[in-house]
Design an enzyme around this catalytic site. Structure first.
Site, PDB file in Angstrom:
ATOM      1  N   CYS A   1       0.268  12.030  -5.556  1.00  0.00           N
ATOM      2  CA  CYS A   1       0.530  13.428  -5.219  1.00  0.00           C
ATOM      3  C   CYS A   1       1.284  14.201  -6.303  1.00  0.00           C
ATOM      4  CB  CYS A   1       1.326  13.575  -3.939  1.00  0.00           C
ATOM      5  SG  CYS A   1       0.656  12.708  -2.535  1.00  0.00           S
TER       6      CYS A   1
ATOM      7  N   ARG B   1      -1.840  11.854 -12.191  1.00  0.00           N
ATOM      8  CA  ARG B   1      -1.102  11.100 -11.178  1.00  0.00           C
ATOM      9  C   ARG B   1      -2.030  10.482 -10.143  1.00  0.00           C
ATOM     10  NH1 ARG B   1       4.303  12.697 -11.141  1.00  0.00           N
ATOM     11  NH2 ARG B   1       4.587  12.323  -8.926  1.00  0.00           N
TER      12      ARG B   1
ATOM     13  N   TRP C   1      -2.736  12.369  -2.745  1.00  0.00           N
ATOM     14  CA  TRP C   1      -3.248  11.002  -2.858  1.00  0.00           C
ATOM     15  C   TRP C   1      -2.967  10.383  -1.495  1.00  0.00           C
ATOM     16  CZ3 TRP C   1      -1.396   5.825  -3.148  1.00  0.00           C
ATOM     17  CH2 TRP C   1      -2.241   4.931  -3.817  1.00  0.00           C
TER      18      TRP C   1
ATOM     19  N   GLY D   1       5.210  11.546  -1.128  1.00  0.00           N
ATOM     20  CA  GLY D   1       5.956  10.426  -0.556  1.00  0.00           C
ATOM     21  C   GLY D   1       5.630  10.216   0.912  1.00  0.00           C
TER      22      GLY D   1
ATOM     23  N   LYS E   1      -7.160  -3.436 -19.020  1.00  0.00           N
ATOM     24  CA  LYS E   1      -7.738  -2.152 -19.466  1.00  0.00           C
ATOM     25  C   LYS E   1      -9.202  -2.079 -19.078  1.00  0.00           C
ATOM     26  CE  LYS E   1      -5.041  -0.226 -20.010  1.00  0.00           C
ATOM     27  NZ  LYS E   1      -3.627  -0.250 -20.143  1.00  0.00           N
TER      28      LYS E   1
ATOM     29  N   GLU F   1      -9.695  -1.846 -15.112  1.00  0.00           N
ATOM     30  CA  GLU F   1      -9.230  -0.648 -14.381  1.00  0.00           C
ATOM     31  C   GLU F   1     -10.079   0.579 -14.658  1.00  0.00           C
ATOM     32  OE1 GLU F   1      -5.346   1.078 -15.254  1.00  0.00           O
ATOM     33  OE2 GLU F   1      -5.394   0.221 -17.242  1.00  0.00           O
TER      34      GLU F   1
ATOM     35  N   HIS G   1      -9.804 -26.320 -17.540  1.00  0.00           N
ATOM     36  CA  HIS G   1      -9.234 -26.826 -16.284  1.00  0.00           C
ATOM     37  C   HIS G   1      -9.808 -26.078 -15.083  1.00  0.00           C
ATOM     38  CE1 HIS G   1      -6.558 -29.406 -18.503  1.00  0.00           C
ATOM     39  NE2 HIS G   1      -6.286 -28.376 -19.293  1.00  0.00           N
TER      40      HIS G   1
ATOM     41  N   LYS H   1      -1.300   7.492 -11.732  1.00  0.00           N
ATOM     42  CA  LYS H   1      -0.511   7.308 -12.949  1.00  0.00           C
ATOM     43  C   LYS H   1       0.916   6.892 -12.624  1.00  0.00           C
ATOM     44  CE  LYS H   1       0.145   7.554 -17.399  1.00  0.00           C
ATOM     45  NZ  LYS H   1      -0.407   6.428 -18.173  1.00  0.00           N
TER      46      LYS H   1
HETATM   47  C1  F6R Z   1      -2.415   0.382 -16.478  1.00  0.00           C
HETATM   48  C2  F6R Z   1      -1.225   1.125 -16.104  1.00  0.00           C
HETATM   49  C3  F6R Z   1      -0.366   0.587 -15.020  1.00  0.00           C
HETATM   50  C4  F6R Z   1       1.110   0.921 -15.302  1.00  0.00           C
HETATM   51  C5  F6R Z   1       1.994   0.507 -14.114  1.00  0.00           C
HETATM   52  C6  F6R Z   1       3.453   0.765 -14.416  1.00  0.00           C
HETATM   53  O1  F6R Z   1      -3.071   0.996 -17.544  1.00  0.00           O
HETATM   54  O2  F6R Z   1      -0.949   2.149 -16.660  1.00  0.00           O
HETATM   55  O3  F6R Z   1      -0.553  -0.781 -14.845  1.00  0.00           O
HETATM   56  O4  F6R Z   1       1.498   0.248 -16.458  1.00  0.00           O
HETATM   57  O5  F6R Z   1       1.618   1.221 -12.987  1.00  0.00           O
HETATM   58  O6  F6R Z   1       3.694   2.106 -14.686  1.00  0.00           O
HETATM   59  P1  F6R Z   1       5.000   2.577 -15.433  1.00  0.00           P
HETATM   60  O7  F6R Z   1       4.931   2.063 -16.832  1.00  0.00           O
HETATM   61  O8  F6R Z   1       4.976   4.066 -15.364  1.00  0.00           O
HETATM   62  O9  F6R Z   1       6.153   1.971 -14.692  1.00  0.00           O
END
Ligand code: F6R
Length: 608
Positions: free
Chosen positions: A2, A27, A74, A101, A485, A488, A504, A603
């Site tokens: 959000c 976000r 969201w 939230g 990467k 996702e 293994h 994000k």
């Molecule tokens: C993957 C990604 C996430 C963030 C995770 C932590 O590309 O960006 O795995 O690394 O959500 O986010 P921060 O670094 O903002 O605590």
């Protein structure tokens, strides 16, 4: 998770709100909306899906008015649909709110309000806020918000407007970020700085338990109990272009290309002829010498940077390092005390689990250093010490430039500790510093040399549903990030394995044509990795290797080789990841995925 935007001034609000929401797209969201007050009524426009839908609605309806609130949602309570999209209003339509939230006691409140005669339209927890404001209002929106806050439980931020007092916006923060942007005769409020950066770089960051009363010419900060709060104005040194795509098709590609510049900025003033100079950290020498253990705690990509950090710190400083996923750390009663240094790593500085881990560590007597990107974020404010990543806003959901800056933070922090604890001789230190200084230019070279070939063979990735990443030592940690990467953003299932562990169990999954990305940058264990590559080759896997320039041997074992310039063995991670970021990007793009906003992801993950 959000996004909130609010505007009160003399310009048309709708355009400012939609533009601000676009800057918060990273976000993650599934619906969006705005409310603009036209002098008589609040016009609410909402849409499901991308912001372009909301922009079309705004074009058609042309809402007029100089005050308004906006939101990207969201979904947490209730599916993504028009009725659940924000803003929400009360029974009279005179109170509108947007909220981030969770209101934990909303069900109970909703039942009570229904009994009192209130009519609900949505399934959201947010709608109770609008009805509570209606119930508590007696001519002062601030007081109604305070009474509402005293009634609700949870982790949230919300922004409210009422037609009864159209020259006022009131917002409150409890565990979900809010930033006030200060203008001349106009004020802005948002969940994050990029949403308001175009208009002002002078901001107040709200703390938990604080609220703000905005009018055109005044900004009053106070606690939710009404006690006035004094706060320094923070001047943000990001420029608006940093939050735009600058000609790149996606933010992710722009951010991959920005890495050399971002890392140069990161290093500015932090290296000198004597070694590493970290003015912003104010540890005493005694303190740094006393630590007997380090914990690194983070989530996702930030956690992966910690896995590299463990190798680097253990090698250079000879202190044991444990790396923990924040959501695990906080519930496992970790063995930490005053002799433990805890490093939390977070791009956003708002990740709920990382923040909770920080508080847990401090509660157990440990000192906490944060490696974070966002100045004024909650983690930055609560940590005992902060090393900023300085990469500018990272907009794409998939983290790239923040990850390489996190790696750099570990490199220089390890050198800093090694310097002080005298585990590093001056010659080794000088060698390491000169290797670090070369890294930005080496990344430039990798992008120039490897982007085209990666574009070509990423085409083949469009056909696969599974891929494997293998490596040993630091390469294994990089394999984990490369695999994350790819999965996702391209939705290809990917697994990272310690190369020696394949036989293994996992080797059973390798058949003709299975893509295997093998990292072979560690000279000390090169032969071992080569044997592991042979194991997958023998099962006719399709192998792409990441290797050091000059390594001709690897060509015999791999279908493709992505070379990186030579550097110290401990620092190859920051070079090796670049090609894997590009591979994930092009695989995602060619598969037609939404590169910058992958499905189901956000994000900034501000819920547990
Ligand atoms: C993957 C990604 C996430 C963030 C995770 C932590 O590309 O960006 O795995 O690394 O959500 O986010 P921060 O670094 O903002 O605590």
């Amino acid at each position: 998770m959000c996004g909130i935007v609010g505007y009160l001034g003399n310009q048309e609000a709708a355009e400012i709100l939609v533009d601000g929401l676009k800057k918060l797209e990273y976000r993650g969201y599934d619906s969006a909306g705005i409310a603009v007050y036209d002098g008589e009524n609040s016009k609410i426009l909402r849409s499901v899906g991308k912001l372009s839908e909301l922009a079309k609605l705004v074009d058609t309806n042309q809402p007029v008015g100089v005050v308004g609130i906006g939101h990207t949602r969201w979904a947490t309570h209730g599916k993504p649909c028009l009725d659940n999209a924000h803003p929400h209003s009360d029974c009279t339509g005179k109170f509108v709110v947007v909220h981030n939230g969770i209101i934990e006691n909303y069900l109970h409140l909703r039942e009570e309000l229904i009994e009192e005669g209130h009519k609900f339209i949505s399934e959201t927890d947010t709608e109770v806020l609008a009805h509570l404001l209606e119930k508590f209002y007696d001519g002062d929106l601030v007081k109604a918000v305070q009474k509402t806050v005293a009634t609700i439980k949870g982790a949230y931020a919300f922004l409210a407007f009422t037609e009864h007092e159209p020259d006022r916006l009131v917002a409150v923060r409890e565990d979900s970020p809010l930033v006030v942007g200060l203008g001349e005769g106009e004020q802005f409020i948002a969940s994050d700085i990029p949403a308001i950066l175009k208009h002002t770089n002078r901001v107040y960051i709200l703390n938990d338990g604080e609220m703000v009363d905005l009018s055109r010419d005044a900004v009053k900060l106070m606690t939710v109990k009404g006690e006035p709060v004094k706060r320094e104005i923070l001047t943000v040194d990001w420029n608006p272009e940093m939050a735009e795509k600058s000609g790149f098709e996606h933010f992710m590609l722009k951010e991959i290309h920005e890495q050399p510049e971002a890392l140069r900025r990161f290093l500015t003033g932090r290296l000198n002829e004597k070694g590493v100079h970290l003015e912003e950290l104010n540890f005493t020498v005694e303190e740094l010498r006393k630590y007997s253990k380090i914990f690194v705690v983070a989530c996702g990509t930030a956690y992966h940077s910690g896995l590299v950090g463990k190798y680097v710190i253990e090698q250079l400083v000879r202190i044991p390092v444990e790396v923990d996923i924040a959501s695990e750390f906080r519930y496992r009663s970790p063995l930490i005390d005053k002799s433990t240094l805890v490093i939390v790593v977070s791009q956003s500085g708002e990740t709920a689990d990382t923040l909770a881990a920080l508080r847990e560590a401090q509660g157990r007597g440990a000192r906490v250093v944060a490696f974070t990107n966002v100045v004024g974020s909650t983690i930055a404010r609560e940590a005992d010490q902060v090393l900023y990543l300085r990469v500018g806003p990272e907009i794409a959901v998939a983290s790239t430039k923040a990850y390489t800056a996190m790696l750099m933070a570990f490199y220089i922090f390890a050198l800093y500790l090694g310097q002080i604890r005298e585990t590093l001789g001056s010659e080794d230190l000088a060698k390491a510093v000169s290797a670090i200084k070369e890294i930005p230019a080496q990344i430039e070279k990798i992008i120039v040399n490897n982007e085209e070939p990666i574009k070509q063979f990423a085409e083949r990735f469009t056909q696969f549903e599974d891929a494997f990443f293998i490596g040993r030592g630091v390469d294994y940690a990089v394999a984990m990030e490369g695999s994350l990467k790819l999965k996702e953003i391209s939705y290809i299932h990917a697994e990272a394995y310690a190369a020696g562990e394949l036989k293994h169990g996992t080797l059973a999954l390798i058949i003709e044509g299975t893509p295997v990305i093998a990292l072979a940058t560690q000279k000390s264990i090169y032969e071992k990795v080569l044997s592991n590559i042979q194991e997958v080759r023998a099962r006719e896997a399709w192998v792409t290797a990441v290797a050091l320039e000059g390594d001709e041997e690897i060509k015999k074992s791999a279908d493709h080789v992505l070379y990186i310039p030579d550097t110290l063995e401990l620092f190859t991670s920051i070079l090796a990841i670049i090609s894997l970021q590009l591979l994930a990007y092009y695989a995602s793009k060619l598969r037609g995925c939404d590169v910058d906003q992958p499905r189901n992801l956000a994000k900034s993950v501000t819920v547990e």
